[in-house]
Design a protein around this motif. Structure first.
Motif, PDB file in Angstrom:
ATOM      1  N   LEU A  77      -1.926  18.274  10.480  1.00  0.00           N
ATOM      2  CA  LEU A  77      -2.389  19.502   9.867  1.00  0.00           C
ATOM      3  C   LEU A  77      -2.338  20.620  10.897  1.00  0.00           C
ATOM      4  CD1 LEU A  77      -5.554  18.266   7.953  1.00  0.00           C
ATOM      5  CD2 LEU A  77      -3.380  18.905   6.943  1.00  0.00           C
ATOM      6  N   ARG A  78      -2.105  21.823  10.418  1.00  0.00           N
ATOM      7  CA  ARG A  78      -2.168  23.000  11.282  1.00  0.00           C
ATOM      8  C   ARG A  78      -3.329  23.843  10.786  1.00  0.00           C
ATOM      9  NH1 ARG A  78       2.482  26.234  10.650  1.00  0.00           N
ATOM     10  NH2 ARG A  78       1.919  27.318  12.572  1.00  0.00           N
ATOM     11  N   VAL A  79      -4.447  23.752  11.489  1.00  0.00           N
ATOM     12  CA  VAL A  79      -5.681  24.398  11.060  1.00  0.00           C
ATOM     13  C   VAL A  79      -6.188  25.298  12.174  1.00  0.00           C
ATOM     14  CG1 VAL A  79      -8.003  24.056  10.137  1.00  0.00           C
ATOM     15  CG2 VAL A  79      -6.254  22.289   9.798  1.00  0.00           C
ATOM     16  N   GLU A  80      -6.570  26.506  11.806  1.00  0.00           N
ATOM     17  CA  GLU A  80      -7.242  27.393  12.747  1.00  0.00           C
ATOM     18  C   GLU A  80      -8.680  27.538  12.279  1.00  0.00           C
ATOM     19  OE1 GLU A  80      -6.704  31.724  14.962  1.00  0.00           O
ATOM     20  OE2 GLU A  80      -5.441  31.205  13.235  1.00  0.00           O
ATOM     21  N   ASP A  81      -9.611  27.160  13.138  1.00  0.00           N
ATOM     22  CA  ASP A  81     -11.017  27.112  12.747  1.00  0.00           C
ATOM     23  C   ASP A  81     -11.797  28.218  13.436  1.00  0.00           C
ATOM     24  OD1 ASP A  81     -10.452  24.775  11.312  1.00  0.00           O
ATOM     25  OD2 ASP A  81     -10.769  23.533  13.083  1.00  0.00           O
ATOM     26  N   PHE A  82     -12.712  28.818  12.706  1.00  0.00           N
ATOM     27  CA  PHE A  82     -13.505  29.934  13.199  1.00  0.00           C
ATOM     28  C   PHE A  82     -14.991  29.591  13.131  1.00  0.00           C
ATOM     29  CE2 PHE A  82      -9.630  31.564  11.310  1.00  0.00           C
ATOM     30  CZ  PHE A  82      -9.187  32.509  12.215  1.00  0.00           C
ATOM     31  N   VAL A  83     -15.699  29.815  14.203  1.00  0.00           N
ATOM     32  CA  VAL A  83     -17.157  29.776  14.205  1.00  0.00           C
ATOM     33  C   VAL A  83     -17.622  31.170  14.591  1.00  0.00           C
ATOM     34  CG1 VAL A  83     -19.227  28.832  15.273  1.00  0.00           C
ATOM     35  CG2 VAL A  83     -17.306  27.326  14.769  1.00  0.00           C
ATOM     36  N   LEU A  84     -18.230  31.880  13.652  1.00  0.00           N
ATOM     37  CA  LEU A  84     -18.692  33.243  13.880  1.00  0.00           C
ATOM     38  C   LEU A  84     -20.209  33.295  13.849  1.00  0.00           C
ATOM     39  CD1 LEU A  84     -16.298  35.257  11.518  1.00  0.00           C
ATOM     40  CD2 LEU A  84     -15.856  34.427  13.839  1.00  0.00           C
ATOM     41  N   VAL A  85     -20.788  34.128  14.683  1.00  0.00           N
ATOM     42  CA  VAL A  85     -22.228  34.358  14.627  1.00  0.00           C
ATOM     43  C   VAL A  85     -22.484  35.848  14.423  1.00  0.00           C
ATOM     44  CG1 VAL A  85     -22.938  32.374  15.981  1.00  0.00           C
ATOM     45  CG2 VAL A  85     -22.397  34.494  17.159  1.00  0.00           C
ATOM     46  N   ALA A  86     -23.473  36.146  13.599  1.00  0.00           N
ATOM     47  CA  ALA A  86     -23.955  37.516  13.437  1.00  0.00           C
ATOM     48  C   ALA A  86     -25.169  37.673  14.343  1.00  0.00           C
ATOM     49  CB  ALA A  86     -24.337  37.776  11.980  1.00  0.00           C
ATOM     50  N   LYS A  87     -25.220  38.803  15.093  1.00  0.00           N
ATOM     51  CA  LYS A  87     -26.312  39.025  16.034  1.00  0.00           C
ATOM     52  C   LYS A  87     -26.967  40.382  15.780  1.00  0.00           C
ATOM     53  CE  LYS A  87     -25.975  37.273  20.116  1.00  0.00           C
ATOM     54  NZ  LYS A  87     -25.630  36.981  21.532  1.00  0.00           N
ATOM     55  N   TYR A  88     -28.275  40.407  15.983  1.00  0.00           N
ATOM     56  CA  TYR A  88     -29.047  41.641  15.841  1.00  0.00           C
ATOM     57  C   TYR A  88     -30.007  41.724  17.030  1.00  0.00           C
ATOM     58  CZ  TYR A  88     -32.451  45.010  14.051  1.00  0.00           C
ATOM     59  OH  TYR A  88     -33.284  46.097  13.905  1.00  0.00           O
ATOM     60  N   ASN A  89     -29.906  42.805  17.775  1.00  0.00           N
ATOM     61  CA  ASN A  89     -30.711  42.958  18.981  1.00  0.00           C
ATOM     62  C   ASN A  89     -30.571  41.762  19.923  1.00  0.00           C
ATOM     63  OD1 ASN A  89     -31.630  45.483  18.284  1.00  0.00           O
ATOM     64  ND2 ASN A  89     -33.596  44.767  17.490  1.00  0.00           N
ATOM     65  N   GLY A  90     -29.365  41.232  20.001  1.00  0.00           N
ATOM     66  CA  GLY A  90     -29.091  40.131  20.911  1.00  0.00           C
ATOM     67  C   GLY A  90     -29.419  38.751  20.392  1.00  0.00           C
ATOM     68  N   ALA A  91     -30.024  38.655  19.214  1.00  0.00           N
ATOM     69  CA  ALA A  91     -30.428  37.361  18.664  1.00  0.00           C
ATOM     70  C   ALA A  91     -29.495  36.951  17.529  1.00  0.00           C
ATOM     71  CB  ALA A  91     -31.865  37.426  18.159  1.00  0.00           C
ATOM     72  N   VAL A  92     -29.257  35.657  17.400  1.00  0.00           N
ATOM     73  CA  VAL A  92     -28.434  35.123  16.309  1.00  0.00           C
ATOM     74  C   VAL A  92     -29.216  35.216  15.003  1.00  0.00           C
ATOM     75  CG1 VAL A  92     -27.351  33.054  15.354  1.00  0.00           C
ATOM     76  CG2 VAL A  92     -27.131  33.569  17.795  1.00  0.00           C
TER      77      VAL A  92
END
Length: 275
Positions: A77-92
């Motif tokens: 398989l050819r898979v590109e995986d993303f793990v994204l985090v949203a942050k506010y004032n430095g906190a997840v």
């Protein structure tokens, strides 16, 4: 999400990037299993997805992130995986896991969640995460036609309060798509996920299958052949990516997936409504 999808994929990401958003929410792409934000991702994940019969355990998520350097060729398989985090004032305050299958030009969001205890996160984190993944799926030479997402289905077996939450999650995803000029659709049929793994205690889950089309709007009725194409991708590629081909569970799990797919091939009508 704050909705669960049961997929195991690794966190392969190319480079670290933060995008500053006027409302003070930023999005960061995780590239290392040593990233300082991973602990909070795990904590927030466990807070939102505690039922291990339907979702991955915290150990599974850690393993997913740590396998960022594994060789996808071993799965053909050819898979590109993303793990994204949203942050506010430095906190997840939120996270999103997405997996793009280059050959199929399709992607799926496996999990995303928002810290509801943070007002700014409730206001805009979901939209910001969806905008970011949409940009990533359509940049740097990528061509993604469809983005899928599964949500817990409102139903008779759930409490009134729980059904309100499930309907709200569908609305949040639809609103997030509208924020970047697209429409998210629900496919109206009796969709059930396969078992997330063959581990004892896991079970199939009634869900609502949603899709965003990047290649134009969808008609109110989709032909059966297109929906089968969607299901084949989700079952055999997305869920089928859980076990390495060398794993002793691989063959048994493939049988499970193909049996479920065969059931849909038999029962789906000629046209499936989308709303």
């Amino acid at each position: 999400m704050t909705t669960a999808v049961s997929l195991a994929c690794s966190a392969v990401v190319a480079h670290l990037r933060e995008e500053n958003i006027p409302d003070l929410i930023s999005v960061k792409k995780i590239i290392s299993p040593d990233d300082e934000d991973i602990t909070r991702i795990i904590e927030l994940y466990v807070e939102l997805f505690s039922d291990e019969s339907l979702n991955y355990s915290s150990e599974d998520i850690i393993g997913m992130i740590q396998r960022h350097s594994h060789d996808h060729e071993s799965k053909n398989l050819r898979v590109e995986d993303f793990v994204l985090v949203a942050k506010y004032n430095g906190a997840v305050v939120g996270f999103l896991f997405c997996h793009f299958f280059l050959q199929h030009k399709k992607a799926i969001i496996s999990y995303y969640g928002i810290d509801k205890g943070v007002l700014e996160a409730r206001r805009s984190a979901a939209n910001v995460l969806l905008k970011s993944i949409r940009t990533m799926l359509c940049s740097n030479g990528r061509k993604c036609d469809y983005l899928f997402f599964e949500v817990e289905r409102p139903g008779i077996g759930s409490s009134k309060e729980e059904n309100v939450k499930r309907k709200a999650r569908i609305s949040v995803f639809k609103q997030g798509a509208l924020a970047f000029g697209l429409k998210a659709y629900c496919l109206r049929f009796d969709y059930t996920s396969p078992r997330i793994t063959l581990s004892a205690g896991t079970e199939e889950t009634p869900l609502t299958l949603m899709v965003i089309s990047f290649v134009g709007g969808l008609k109110e009725l989709l032909p059966r052949a297109l929906v089968i194409e969607f299901l084949r991708f989700i079952y055999l590629e997305c869920y089928g990516d859980i076990y390495e081909t060398s794993d002793f569970s691989y063959s048994a799990y493939q049988i499970h997936l193909r049996e479920k797919l065969s059931e849909y091939e038999e029962i789906l009508p000629d046209e499936i409504e989308v709303v």
